[in-house]
Design a protein around this motif. Structure first.
Motif, PDB file in Angstrom:
ATOM      1  N   GLY A 271      -0.785  11.766   6.751  1.00  0.00           N
ATOM      2  CA  GLY A 271      -1.302  13.156   6.737  1.00  0.00           C
ATOM      3  C   GLY A 271      -2.454  13.775   6.550  1.00  0.00           C
ATOM      4  N   PHE A 272      -2.965  13.677   5.783  1.00  0.00           N
ATOM      5  CA  PHE A 272      -4.765  14.258   5.442  1.00  0.00           C
ATOM      6  C   PHE A 272      -4.820  15.339   6.221  1.00  0.00           C
ATOM      7  N   ALA A 273      -5.354  16.069   6.108  1.00  0.00           N
ATOM      8  CA  ALA A 273      -6.441  16.813   6.809  1.00  0.00           C
ATOM      9  C   ALA A 273      -7.149  17.703   5.566  1.00  0.00           C
ATOM     10  N   ASP A 274      -8.623  17.265   6.842  1.00  0.00           N
ATOM     11  CA  ASP A 274      -9.820  18.513   5.945  1.00  0.00           C
ATOM     12  C   ASP A 274     -10.041  19.327   5.641  1.00  0.00           C
ATOM     13  N   PHE A 275     -10.427  20.127   4.674  1.00  0.00           N
ATOM     14  CA  PHE A 275     -10.662  20.243   4.153  1.00  0.00           C
ATOM     15  C   PHE A 275     -12.160  21.291   3.840  1.00  0.00           C
TER      16      PHE A 275
ATOM     17  N   ARG B 184       4.700   1.883  13.116  1.00  0.00           N
ATOM     18  CA  ARG B 184       3.546   0.992  12.549  1.00  0.00           C
ATOM     19  C   ARG B 184       2.114   1.507  11.996  1.00  0.00           C
ATOM     20  N   THR B 185       2.176   3.355  12.318  1.00  0.00           N
ATOM     21  CA  THR B 185       0.952   3.971  12.508  1.00  0.00           C
ATOM     22  C   THR B 185       1.690   5.098  11.714  1.00  0.00           C
ATOM     23  N   PHE B 186       2.260   4.938  11.145  1.00  0.00           N
ATOM     24  CA  PHE B 186       3.310   6.308  10.142  1.00  0.00           C
ATOM     25  C   PHE B 186       2.690   5.307   8.702  1.00  0.00           C
ATOM     26  N   LEU B 187       2.507   5.089   7.526  1.00  0.00           N
ATOM     27  CA  LEU B 187       2.294   4.825   5.930  1.00  0.00           C
ATOM     28  C   LEU B 187       4.048   5.130   5.434  1.00  0.00           C
ATOM     29  N   LEU B 188       3.962   6.575   5.549  1.00  0.00           N
ATOM     30  CA  LEU B 188       5.046   7.366   4.857  1.00  0.00           C
ATOM     31  C   LEU B 188       6.391   6.477   5.535  1.00  0.00           C
ATOM     32  N   SER B 189       6.716   6.356   6.646  1.00  0.00           N
ATOM     33  CA  SER B 189       8.024   5.596   7.330  1.00  0.00           C
ATOM     34  C   SER B 189       8.108   4.371   6.345  1.00  0.00           C
TER      35      SER B 189
ATOM     36  N   PHE C  95       0.853  -1.290   0.368  1.00  0.00           N
ATOM     37  CA  PHE C  95      -0.003  -0.021   0.068  1.00  0.00           C
ATOM     38  C   PHE C  95       0.943   1.238  -0.038  1.00  0.00           C
ATOM     39  N   ALA C  96       2.059   1.199   0.769  1.00  0.00           N
ATOM     40  CA  ALA C  96       2.815   2.574   0.929  1.00  0.00           C
ATOM     41  C   ALA C  96       3.336   2.460  -0.390  1.00  0.00           C
ATOM     42  N   ALA C  97       4.111   1.574  -0.971  1.00  0.00           N
ATOM     43  CA  ALA C  97       4.972   1.446  -2.690  1.00  0.00           C
ATOM     44  C   ALA C  97       2.745   1.923  -3.827  1.00  0.00           C
ATOM     45  N   LEU C  98       2.210   1.840  -3.150  1.00  0.00           N
ATOM     46  CA  LEU C  98       1.993   2.359  -4.655  1.00  0.00           C
ATOM     47  C   LEU C  98       1.050   4.164  -4.078  1.00  0.00           C
ATOM     48  N   ILE C  99       1.535   4.464  -3.008  1.00  0.00           N
ATOM     49  CA  ILE C  99       1.065   5.736  -2.668  1.00  0.00           C
ATOM     50  C   ILE C  99       1.962   6.121  -2.681  1.00  0.00           C
ATOM     51  N   HIS C 100       3.646   5.749  -2.418  1.00  0.00           N
ATOM     52  CA  HIS C 100       4.816   6.381  -3.161  1.00  0.00           C
ATOM     53  C   HIS C 100       4.836   6.829  -4.335  1.00  0.00           C
ATOM     54  N   ILE C 101       4.829   5.618  -5.507  1.00  0.00           N
ATOM     55  CA  ILE C 101       4.264   6.076  -6.815  1.00  0.00           C
ATOM     56  C   ILE C 101       3.738   6.796  -6.699  1.00  0.00           C
ATOM     57  N   SER C 102       2.563   6.884  -6.808  1.00  0.00           N
ATOM     58  CA  SER C 102       1.878   8.432  -7.117  1.00  0.00           C
ATOM     59  C   SER C 102       2.176   9.780  -6.774  1.00  0.00           C
ATOM     60  N   TYR C 103       2.667   9.512  -5.680  1.00  0.00           N
ATOM     61  CA  TYR C 103       3.497  11.011  -5.277  1.00  0.00           C
ATOM     62  C   TYR C 103       4.734  10.972  -6.014  1.00  0.00           C
ATOM     63  N   LEU C 104       5.927  10.359  -6.374  1.00  0.00           N
ATOM     64  CA  LEU C 104       6.405  10.513  -7.662  1.00  0.00           C
ATOM     65  C   LEU C 104       6.018  11.233  -9.144  1.00  0.00           C
TER      66      LEU C 104
ATOM     67  N   HIS D  36       4.794  19.341   2.168  1.00  0.00           N
ATOM     68  CA  HIS D  36       4.330  18.628   3.192  1.00  0.00           C
ATOM     69  C   HIS D  36       4.644  16.730   3.229  1.00  0.00           C
ATOM     70  N   MET D  37       3.917  16.900   2.370  1.00  0.00           N
ATOM     71  CA  MET D  37       3.980  15.012   2.436  1.00  0.00           C
ATOM     72  C   MET D  37       5.630  14.493   2.265  1.00  0.00           C
ATOM     73  N   ALA D  38       6.256  15.537   1.190  1.00  0.00           N
ATOM     74  CA  ALA D  38       7.588  15.177   1.086  1.00  0.00           C
ATOM     75  C   ALA D  38       8.100  15.836   2.617  1.00  0.00           C
ATOM     76  N   THR D  39       8.399  16.031   3.276  1.00  0.00           N
ATOM     77  CA  THR D  39       8.591  16.391   4.407  1.00  0.00           C
ATOM     78  C   THR D  39       7.950  15.398   5.461  1.00  0.00           C
ATOM     79  N   GLN D  40       7.496  14.790   5.217  1.00  0.00           N
ATOM     80  CA  GLN D  40       6.567  14.307   5.983  1.00  0.00           C
ATOM     81  C   GLN D  40       7.936  12.821   5.896  1.00  0.00           C
ATOM     82  N   ILE D  41       8.003  12.332   4.404  1.00  0.00           N
ATOM     83  CA  ILE D  41       8.822  11.234   4.432  1.00  0.00           C
ATOM     84  C   ILE D  41       9.773  11.249   4.861  1.00  0.00           C
ATOM     85  N   ALA D  42      10.374  12.422   4.741  1.00  0.00           N
ATOM     86  CA  ALA D  42      12.035  12.207   5.453  1.00  0.00           C
ATOM     87  C   ALA D  42      11.717  11.811   7.057  1.00  0.00           C
ATOM     88  N   LEU D  43      11.191  12.894   7.586  1.00  0.00           N
ATOM     89  CA  LEU D  43      10.543  12.139   9.157  1.00  0.00           C
ATOM     90  C   LEU D  43      10.332  11.060   8.951  1.00  0.00           C
ATOM     91  N   GLY D  44       9.588  10.304   8.569  1.00  0.00           N
ATOM     92  CA  GLY D  44       9.541   9.149   8.832  1.00  0.00           C
ATOM     93  C   GLY D  44      10.567   7.734   9.036  1.00  0.00           C
TER      94      GLY D  44
END
Length: 159
Positions: free
Chosen positions: A85-89, A128-133, A48-57, A111-119
């Motif tokens: 890391g989504f927020a209600d909009f 376990r609770t942060f997919l971007l890691s 699942f993380a790989a799918l999201i990451h590839i779509s981000y790239l 923001h996602m790029a920053t969270q990927i680095a932090l993850g």
């Protein structure tokens, strides 16, 4: 999973949240909408993380899109907030396409790029609770070595 690119000023979420999306477009934001994100209960979080990451790239790095927007059922909001890391909009509204309530979420891709680095530096417990890691490391290398017999490049598993 599909990734709808806002090439003509129209995304599926415009049907219910067009008034919110126009605000982002007026700011010069380039929107894309992950959709049809159906997850098999047996699928690993890494896939699942790989799918999201590839779509981000693809969206951000290759085409310069700046934001993900996504409509989700209210019962899934906490998952997208906690794991990606989504927020209600846009608050909750009736979704005319599915006849159920929907909430518009937004994730600026910078923001996602920053969270990927932090993850990549987060604790084992938080992973376990942060997919971007679980996203791929720079250079395309996965965080963990593949088991024997796994595809060499890993793309077959993520496709």
């Amino acid at each position: 999973m599909s990734l709808c690119l806002d090439m003509r000023g129209r995304l599926p979420a415009d049907e219910n949240f067009g008034d919110r999306l126009v605000l982002l477009r007026r700011q010069g934001r380039r929107l894309c909408e992950p959709s049809r994100l159906a997850i098999d209960p047996g699928m690993s979080r890494r896939v699942f993380a790989a799918l999201i990451h590839i779509s981000y790239l693809y969206a951000n790095r290759l085409h310069g899109y700046t934001d993900y927007v996504i409509e989700v059922n209210p019962r899934h909001v906490a998952f997208y907030q906690r794991m990606l890391g989504f927020a209600d909009f846009g608050g909750e509204r009736p979704c005319s396409r599915v006849g159920a309530p929907a909430v518009l979420l937004r994730l600026p891709l910078d923001h996602m790029a920053t969270q990927i680095a932090l993850g990549r530096r987060c604790s084992r417990r938080r992973r376990r609770t942060f997919l971007l890691s679980l996203f791929l490391r720079p250079g395309g290398r996965a965080r963990h070595r593949a088991p024997p017999g796994a595809p060499v490049c890993g793309m077959e598993e993520a496709a």
